[in-house]
Design an enzyme around this catalytic site. Structure first.
Site, PDB file in Angstrom:
ATOM      1  N   LYS A 296       0.534  -1.326   0.090  1.00  0.00           N
ATOM      2  CA  LYS A 296       0.009   0.374  -0.033  1.00  0.00           C
ATOM      3  C   LYS A 296       0.935   1.387   0.119  1.00  0.00           C
ATOM      4  CE  LYS A 296      -4.562  -2.442  -0.068  1.00  0.00           C
ATOM      5  NZ  LYS A 296      -4.972  -1.949  -0.636  1.00  0.00           N
ATOM      6  N   ARG A 297       2.057   0.885  -0.462  1.00  0.00           N
ATOM      7  CA  ARG A 297       3.036   2.393  -0.560  1.00  0.00           C
ATOM      8  C   ARG A 297       3.219   2.576   1.270  1.00  0.00           C
ATOM      9  NH1 ARG A 297       3.352  -0.959  -4.317  1.00  0.00           N
ATOM     10  NH2 ARG A 297       2.446  -0.290  -6.449  1.00  0.00           N
TER      11      ARG A 297
ATOM     12  N   LEU B  95      -5.836   7.097   2.213  1.00  0.00           N
ATOM     13  CA  LEU B  95      -7.509   7.671   2.043  1.00  0.00           C
ATOM     14  C   LEU B  95      -8.837   6.508   2.292  1.00  0.00           C
ATOM     15  CD1 LEU B  95      -5.492   8.935  -1.435  1.00  0.00           C
ATOM     16  CD2 LEU B  95      -6.394  10.079   0.581  1.00  0.00           C
TER      17      LEU B  95
ATOM     18  N   GLY C  67       0.829  12.788   3.833  1.00  0.00           N
ATOM     19  CA  GLY C  67       0.587  13.032   5.417  1.00  0.00           C
ATOM     20  C   GLY C  67       2.050  12.650   5.012  1.00  0.00           C
TER      21      GLY C  67
ATOM     22  N   GLU D  10       4.343  15.206   5.985  1.00  0.00           N
ATOM     23  CA  GLU D  10       4.450  15.407   7.502  1.00  0.00           C
ATOM     24  C   GLU D  10       4.889  14.965   8.178  1.00  0.00           C
ATOM     25  OE1 GLU D  10      -0.258  15.079   6.371  1.00  0.00           O
ATOM     26  OE2 GLU D  10      -0.453  17.705   7.397  1.00  0.00           O
TER      27      GLU D  10
ATOM     28  N   GLU E 156      -3.304  17.485  -1.472  1.00  0.00           N
ATOM     29  CA  GLU E 156      -4.743  17.842  -0.877  1.00  0.00           C
ATOM     30  C   GLU E 156      -5.639  17.714  -1.052  1.00  0.00           C
ATOM     31  OE1 GLU E 156      -2.025  17.409   0.345  1.00  0.00           O
ATOM     32  OE2 GLU E 156      -2.212  16.276   2.541  1.00  0.00           O
TER      33      GLU E 156
ATOM     34  N   ARG F 265      -7.584  15.841  -3.233  1.00  0.00           N
ATOM     35  CA  ARG F 265      -8.331  15.168  -2.653  1.00  0.00           C
ATOM     36  C   ARG F 265      -9.660  15.497  -2.280  1.00  0.00           C
ATOM     37  NH1 ARG F 265      -5.698  12.108  -6.101  1.00  0.00           N
ATOM     38  NH2 ARG F 265      -4.035  11.177  -6.003  1.00  0.00           N
TER      39      ARG F 265
ATOM     40  N   GLY G 155      -3.608  16.881   7.555  1.00  0.00           N
ATOM     41  CA  GLY G 155      -4.205  16.890   8.475  1.00  0.00           C
ATOM     42  C   GLY G 155      -3.104  16.415   9.906  1.00  0.00           C
TER      43      GLY G 155
END
Ligand code: 1HE
Length: 268
Positions: free
Chosen positions: A27-28, A68, A111, A114, A134, A137, A142
Protein backbone atom coordinates in the site's frame (compact mmCIF):
# COMPACT_ATOMS: atom_id res chain seq x y z
CA UNK A 1 -11.21 -14.98 15.52
CA UNK A 2 -8.49 -12.37 15.64
CA UNK A 3 -5.66 -13.07 13.24
CA UNK A 4 -2.16 -12.06 14.20
CA UNK A 5 -1.25 -8.95 12.22
CA UNK A 6 2.05 -8.61 10.42
CA UNK A 7 3.96 -5.71 12.00
CA UNK A 8 3.59 -2.61 9.88
CA UNK A 9 6.68 -1.02 11.39
CA UNK A 10 9.89 -3.04 11.39
CA UNK A 11 12.42 -2.44 14.17
CA UNK A 12 16.10 -3.35 14.15
CA UNK A 13 18.65 -2.21 16.68
CA UNK A 14 22.30 -1.54 15.90
CA UNK A 15 24.00 -0.57 19.19
CA UNK A 16 22.91 3.01 19.96
CA UNK A 17 20.84 3.41 16.77
CA UNK A 18 17.42 1.90 16.05
CA UNK A 19 16.06 1.61 12.51
CA UNK A 20 12.30 1.87 12.25
CA UNK A 21 10.93 0.94 8.85
CA UNK A 22 7.42 1.57 7.53
CA UNK A 23 6.58 -1.92 6.29
CA UNK A 24 3.42 -1.75 4.24
CA UNK A 25 4.93 -1.66 0.77
CA UNK A 26 1.91 -3.18 -1.00
CA UNK A 27 0.00 0.00 0.00
CA UNK A 28 3.06 2.21 -0.58
CA UNK A 29 3.41 2.61 3.19
CA UNK A 30 0.16 4.60 3.36
CA UNK A 31 -0.44 5.68 6.95
CA UNK A 32 -3.44 3.86 8.38
CA UNK A 33 -4.27 4.43 12.05
CA UNK A 34 -2.74 1.04 12.71
CA UNK A 35 0.57 2.18 11.17
CA UNK A 36 0.50 5.42 13.15
CA UNK A 37 -0.19 3.52 16.36
CA UNK A 38 2.56 0.95 15.68
CA UNK A 39 4.96 3.76 14.89
CA UNK A 40 4.24 5.47 18.19
CA UNK A 41 4.54 2.19 20.07
CA UNK A 42 7.82 1.36 18.33
CA UNK A 43 9.30 4.71 19.34
CA UNK A 44 8.05 4.45 22.89
CA UNK A 45 9.27 0.92 23.51
CA UNK A 46 12.87 1.32 22.39
CA UNK A 47 15.44 0.25 24.98
CA UNK A 48 17.29 2.98 26.92
CA UNK A 49 20.52 2.10 25.12
CA UNK A 50 19.11 3.58 21.88
CA UNK A 51 20.11 7.21 21.49
CA UNK A 52 19.09 7.99 17.89
CA UNK A 53 16.64 6.61 15.36
CA UNK A 54 16.63 6.15 11.59
CA UNK A 55 13.15 6.12 10.06
CA UNK A 56 12.71 4.82 6.52
CA UNK A 57 10.24 2.95 4.33
CA UNK A 58 10.22 -0.48 2.71
CA UNK A 59 9.60 -0.90 -1.03
CA UNK A 60 9.66 1.66 -3.83
CA UNK A 61 8.33 4.62 -1.84
CA UNK A 62 8.89 6.18 1.56
CA UNK A 63 5.21 6.92 2.13
CA UNK A 64 2.05 7.64 0.09
CA UNK A 65 0.52 9.66 2.94
CA UNK A 66 -2.80 9.19 4.64
CA UNK A 67 -4.53 5.88 3.96
CA UNK A 68 -7.33 7.39 1.90
CA UNK A 69 -9.58 4.39 2.49
CA UNK A 70 -9.89 5.42 6.16
CA UNK A 71 -11.33 8.87 5.62
CA UNK A 72 -13.55 8.20 2.63
CA UNK A 73 -16.67 7.62 4.77
CA UNK A 74 -15.98 9.38 8.06
CA UNK A 75 -18.09 11.98 9.87
CA UNK A 76 -16.58 15.38 10.79
CA UNK A 77 -16.19 14.25 14.41
CA UNK A 78 -14.39 11.08 13.36
CA UNK A 79 -12.15 13.11 11.04
CA UNK A 80 -11.21 15.42 13.90
CA UNK A 81 -10.36 12.48 16.18
CA UNK A 82 -8.33 10.95 13.36
CA UNK A 83 -6.16 14.05 13.22
CA UNK A 84 -5.80 14.14 17.00
CA UNK A 85 -4.42 10.59 16.97
CA UNK A 86 -1.81 11.59 14.39
CA UNK A 87 -0.95 14.76 16.35
CA UNK A 88 -0.35 12.88 19.56
CA UNK A 89 1.79 10.20 17.90
CA UNK A 90 3.85 12.74 15.94
CA UNK A 91 4.33 14.93 19.00
CA UNK A 92 5.71 11.95 20.93
CA UNK A 93 8.21 11.32 18.14
CA UNK A 94 9.32 14.92 17.63
CA UNK A 95 9.55 15.68 21.34
CA UNK A 96 10.49 12.20 22.46
CA UNK A 97 13.75 10.95 23.87
CA UNK A 98 15.80 10.56 20.71
CA UNK A 99 16.64 12.56 17.60
CA UNK A 100 15.25 11.02 14.42
CA UNK A 101 16.89 10.88 10.99
CA UNK A 102 14.30 10.31 8.26
CA UNK A 103 15.52 8.60 5.09
CA UNK A 104 13.23 9.19 2.11
CA UNK A 105 12.98 7.70 -1.34
CA UNK A 106 10.28 7.64 -4.02
CA UNK A 107 6.97 9.21 -3.01
CA UNK A 108 7.00 11.46 0.05
CA UNK A 109 3.42 12.55 -0.26
CA UNK A 110 0.87 14.30 1.96
CA UNK A 111 0.98 12.64 5.36
CA UNK A 112 4.31 11.08 4.35
CA UNK A 113 5.82 14.55 4.14
CA UNK A 114 4.06 15.49 7.37
CA UNK A 115 5.73 12.50 9.03
CA UNK A 116 9.13 13.37 7.53
CA UNK A 117 8.78 16.91 8.89
CA UNK A 118 8.52 15.49 12.41
CA UNK A 119 12.09 14.17 12.11
CA UNK A 120 15.08 16.25 13.16
CA UNK A 121 17.26 15.45 10.15
CA UNK A 122 16.12 14.47 6.64
CA UNK A 123 18.04 12.55 3.98
CA UNK A 124 16.56 12.12 0.49
CA UNK A 125 17.69 9.63 -2.11
CA UNK A 126 17.63 11.07 -5.61
CA UNK A 127 14.41 9.19 -6.39
CA UNK A 128 12.52 11.09 -3.67
CA UNK A 129 9.78 13.49 -4.66
CA UNK A 130 7.61 15.65 -2.46
CA UNK A 131 3.95 16.46 -3.04
CA UNK A 132 0.91 17.70 -1.16
CA UNK A 133 -2.08 16.60 -3.28
CA UNK A 134 -4.62 17.44 -0.56
CA UNK A 135 -6.32 20.00 -2.83
CA UNK A 136 -6.82 17.39 -5.53
CA UNK A 137 -8.19 14.89 -3.00
CA UNK A 138 -10.65 17.43 -1.58
CA UNK A 139 -9.08 17.43 1.86
CA UNK A 140 -6.56 19.48 3.84
CA UNK A 141 -3.37 18.76 5.71
CA UNK A 142 -4.32 16.88 8.88
CA UNK A 143 -1.08 15.49 10.29
CA UNK A 144 0.51 18.74 11.41
CA UNK A 145 1.91 19.71 8.02
CA UNK A 146 0.40 23.18 8.02
CA UNK A 147 2.62 23.87 10.99
CA UNK A 148 5.67 21.69 10.49
CA UNK A 149 6.12 21.74 6.71
CA UNK A 150 5.41 25.49 6.78
CA UNK A 151 8.21 25.92 9.29
CA UNK A 152 10.55 24.15 6.87
CA UNK A 153 9.70 25.91 3.63
CA UNK A 154 7.23 28.67 4.52
CA UNK A 155 3.43 28.75 4.27
CA UNK A 156 3.65 30.37 0.85
CA UNK A 157 5.36 27.34 -0.72
CA UNK A 158 3.10 24.91 1.15
CA UNK A 159 0.04 26.74 -0.16
CA UNK A 160 1.41 26.76 -3.69
CA UNK A 161 2.15 23.01 -3.55
CA UNK A 162 -1.40 22.30 -2.38
CA UNK A 163 -3.10 24.65 -4.81
CA UNK A 164 -1.24 23.63 -7.93
CA UNK A 165 -0.21 20.06 -7.18
CA UNK A 166 3.42 21.01 -7.66
CA UNK A 167 5.89 18.22 -6.98
CA UNK A 168 9.45 18.99 -5.85
CA UNK A 169 12.30 16.69 -6.85
CA UNK A 170 14.92 15.68 -4.31
CA UNK A 171 17.34 18.33 -5.60
CA UNK A 172 14.64 21.00 -5.45
CA UNK A 173 13.72 19.77 -1.98
CA UNK A 174 17.31 20.36 -0.92
CA UNK A 175 17.20 23.91 -2.28
CA UNK A 176 13.95 24.86 -0.55
CA UNK A 177 14.65 23.08 2.75
CA UNK A 178 12.55 19.92 2.61
CA UNK A 179 15.67 17.82 3.05
CA UNK A 180 19.11 18.39 4.53
CA UNK A 181 20.92 15.90 2.28
CA UNK A 182 20.50 14.31 -1.14
CA UNK A 183 22.29 11.01 -1.73
CA UNK A 184 22.42 8.47 -4.54
CA UNK A 185 20.05 5.55 -5.08
CA UNK A 186 20.30 3.00 -2.28
CA UNK A 187 22.61 5.24 -0.24
CA UNK A 188 19.98 6.62 2.12
CA UNK A 189 20.15 4.02 4.88
CA UNK A 190 23.97 4.20 5.02
CA UNK A 191 23.92 7.99 5.22
CA UNK A 192 21.09 7.92 7.76
CA UNK A 193 23.00 5.45 9.94
CA UNK A 194 26.18 7.51 9.73
CA UNK A 195 24.34 10.65 10.83
CA UNK A 196 22.41 8.84 13.55
CA UNK A 197 25.63 7.35 14.94
CA UNK A 198 27.15 10.80 15.06
CA UNK A 199 24.06 12.15 16.83
CA UNK A 200 24.12 9.23 19.27
CA UNK A 201 27.69 10.10 20.25
CA UNK A 202 26.74 13.64 21.33
CA UNK A 203 26.28 14.52 24.98
CA UNK A 204 22.71 13.47 25.90
CA UNK A 205 21.95 16.83 27.49
CA UNK A 206 23.03 18.67 24.32
CA UNK A 207 20.71 16.47 22.24
CA UNK A 208 17.93 17.15 24.73
CA UNK A 209 18.44 20.91 24.42
CA UNK A 210 18.53 20.73 20.62
CA UNK A 211 15.32 18.68 20.45
CA UNK A 212 13.33 20.38 23.19
CA UNK A 213 14.67 23.88 23.84
CA UNK A 214 15.67 25.03 20.35
CA UNK A 215 12.15 24.80 18.82
CA UNK A 216 10.72 26.71 21.80
CA UNK A 217 13.41 29.38 21.60
CA UNK A 218 12.71 29.85 17.89
CA UNK A 219 9.09 30.70 18.78
CA UNK A 220 9.97 33.15 21.54
CA UNK A 221 10.56 36.88 21.48
CA UNK A 222 14.21 37.96 21.46
CA UNK A 223 14.23 38.70 25.19
CA UNK A 224 12.55 35.43 26.15
CA UNK A 225 14.61 33.44 23.67
CA UNK A 226 17.89 34.77 25.00
CA UNK A 227 16.80 34.06 28.56
CA UNK A 228 15.79 30.48 27.69
CA UNK A 229 19.00 29.95 25.74
CA UNK A 230 21.14 31.28 28.58
CA UNK A 231 19.46 28.99 31.09
CA UNK A 232 19.74 25.95 28.82
CA UNK A 233 23.39 26.75 28.11
CA UNK A 234 24.08 26.95 31.83
CA UNK A 235 22.48 23.58 32.45
CA UNK A 236 24.30 21.80 29.61
CA UNK A 237 27.72 23.26 30.35
CA UNK A 238 27.42 22.46 34.07
CA UNK A 239 27.02 18.77 33.34
CA UNK A 240 30.01 16.52 34.04
CA UNK A 241 29.82 15.18 30.50
CA UNK A 242 30.35 18.69 29.09
CA UNK A 243 33.28 19.34 31.42
CA UNK A 244 34.93 16.07 30.38
CA UNK A 245 34.40 16.78 26.68
CA UNK A 246 35.81 20.31 26.90
CA UNK A 247 38.85 19.05 28.84
CA UNK A 248 39.41 16.34 26.22
CA UNK A 249 39.60 19.03 23.53
CA UNK A 250 41.89 21.30 25.54
CA UNK A 251 44.21 18.37 26.26
CA UNK A 252 44.22 17.49 22.54
CA UNK A 253 42.70 14.08 23.12
CA UNK A 254 39.91 14.53 20.55
CA UNK A 255 39.79 15.64 16.93
CA UNK A 256 39.29 19.18 15.66
CA UNK A 257 36.40 20.43 13.57
CA UNK A 258 37.36 19.88 9.94
CA UNK A 259 35.65 20.94 6.71
CA UNK A 260 33.56 18.25 5.02
CA UNK A 261 31.33 18.21 1.97
CA UNK A 262 28.61 19.36 4.40
CA UNK A 263 24.92 19.14 3.77
CA UNK A 264 25.21 18.66 0.08
CA UNK A 265 24.88 16.00 -2.55
CA UNK A 266 27.09 12.99 -2.20
CA UNK A 267 27.18 10.10 -4.65
CA UNK A 268 25.53 10.79 -7.97
C1 1HE B 1 -3.12 3.72 -1.24
C2 1HE B 1 -2.52 5.01 -1.08
C3 1HE B 1 -3.09 5.88 -0.13
C4 1HE B 1 -1.45 3.92 -2.62
N1 1HE B 1 -4.14 5.45 0.57
N2 1HE B 1 -4.17 3.35 -0.50
N3 1HE B 1 -1.95 10.44 -0.80
C5 1HE B 1 -2.07 10.45 -2.13
O1 1HE B 1 -2.90 11.10 -2.71
C6 1HE B 1 -1.11 9.54 -2.87
C7 1HE B 1 -1.86 8.42 -3.51
N4 1HE B 1 -0.95 7.39 -4.07
C8 1HE B 1 -0.30 7.56 -5.24
O2 1HE B 1 -0.32 8.62 -5.86
C9 1HE B 1 0.44 6.36 -5.75
O3 1HE B 1 -0.06 5.21 -5.10
C10 1HE B 1 1.97 6.42 -5.54
C11 1HE B 1 2.58 7.49 -6.45
C12 1HE B 1 2.35 6.70 -4.09
C13 1HE B 1 2.59 5.04 -5.90
O4 1HE B 1 2.15 4.65 -7.20
P1 1HE B 1 2.27 3.11 -7.62
O5 1HE B 1 1.90 3.02 -9.08
O6 1HE B 1 3.61 2.60 -7.21
O7 1HE B 1 1.20 2.30 -6.71
P2 1HE B 1 -0.39 2.23 -6.86
O8 1HE B 1 -0.74 1.18 -7.87
O9 1HE B 1 -1.01 3.55 -7.07
O10 1HE B 1 -0.82 1.75 -5.41
C14 1HE B 1 -0.57 0.44 -4.94
C15 1HE B 1 -1.65 0.11 -3.91
O11 1HE B 1 -1.51 1.01 -2.82
C16 1HE B 1 -3.04 0.34 -4.45
O12 1HE B 1 -3.91 -0.58 -3.78
P3 1HE B 1 -4.42 -1.93 -4.52
O13 1HE B 1 -5.28 -2.58 -3.50
O14 1HE B 1 -5.13 -1.49 -5.76
O15 1HE B 1 -3.17 -2.71 -4.83
C17 1HE B 1 -3.39 1.74 -4.00
O16 1HE B 1 -4.78 1.96 -3.88
C18 1HE B 1 -2.74 1.75 -2.64
N5 1HE B 1 -2.42 3.09 -2.18
N6 1HE B 1 -1.50 5.08 -1.96
C19 1HE B 1 -4.67 4.21 0.38
N7 1HE B 1 -2.58 7.08 0.10
C20 1HE B 1 -3.55 13.39 7.82
S1 1HE B 1 -3.93 14.23 6.44
C21 1HE B 1 -2.83 13.77 5.22
C22 1HE B 1 -3.43 14.00 3.90
C23 1HE B 1 -2.74 13.22 2.85
O17 1HE B 1 -1.86 12.44 3.07
S2 1HE B 1 -3.33 13.52 1.27
C24 1HE B 1 -2.32 12.56 0.24
C25 1HE B 1 -2.83 11.15 0.09
Amino acid sequence: MLSKKTPLVGVSIHDAVACLTLSRPHKRNALSLQVVSELREAFESLPDTVRAVVLDGQGEHFCAGLDLSELAETSPAEGLMHSRIWYEAFERIQFGQRPVVCVMHGAVIGGGLELASVAHVRVAEQSAYFGLPEGQRGIFLGGGGSVRVSKLIGASRVGEMMLTGRVYTAEEGLQVGLTHYVVGAGEGRRKGMELAQRIASNAPLSNFAIMHALPLIAEQTMAHGLMTEGLMATVTQSDGEAKARMRAFLEKRVGKVVPTSGATQEAK
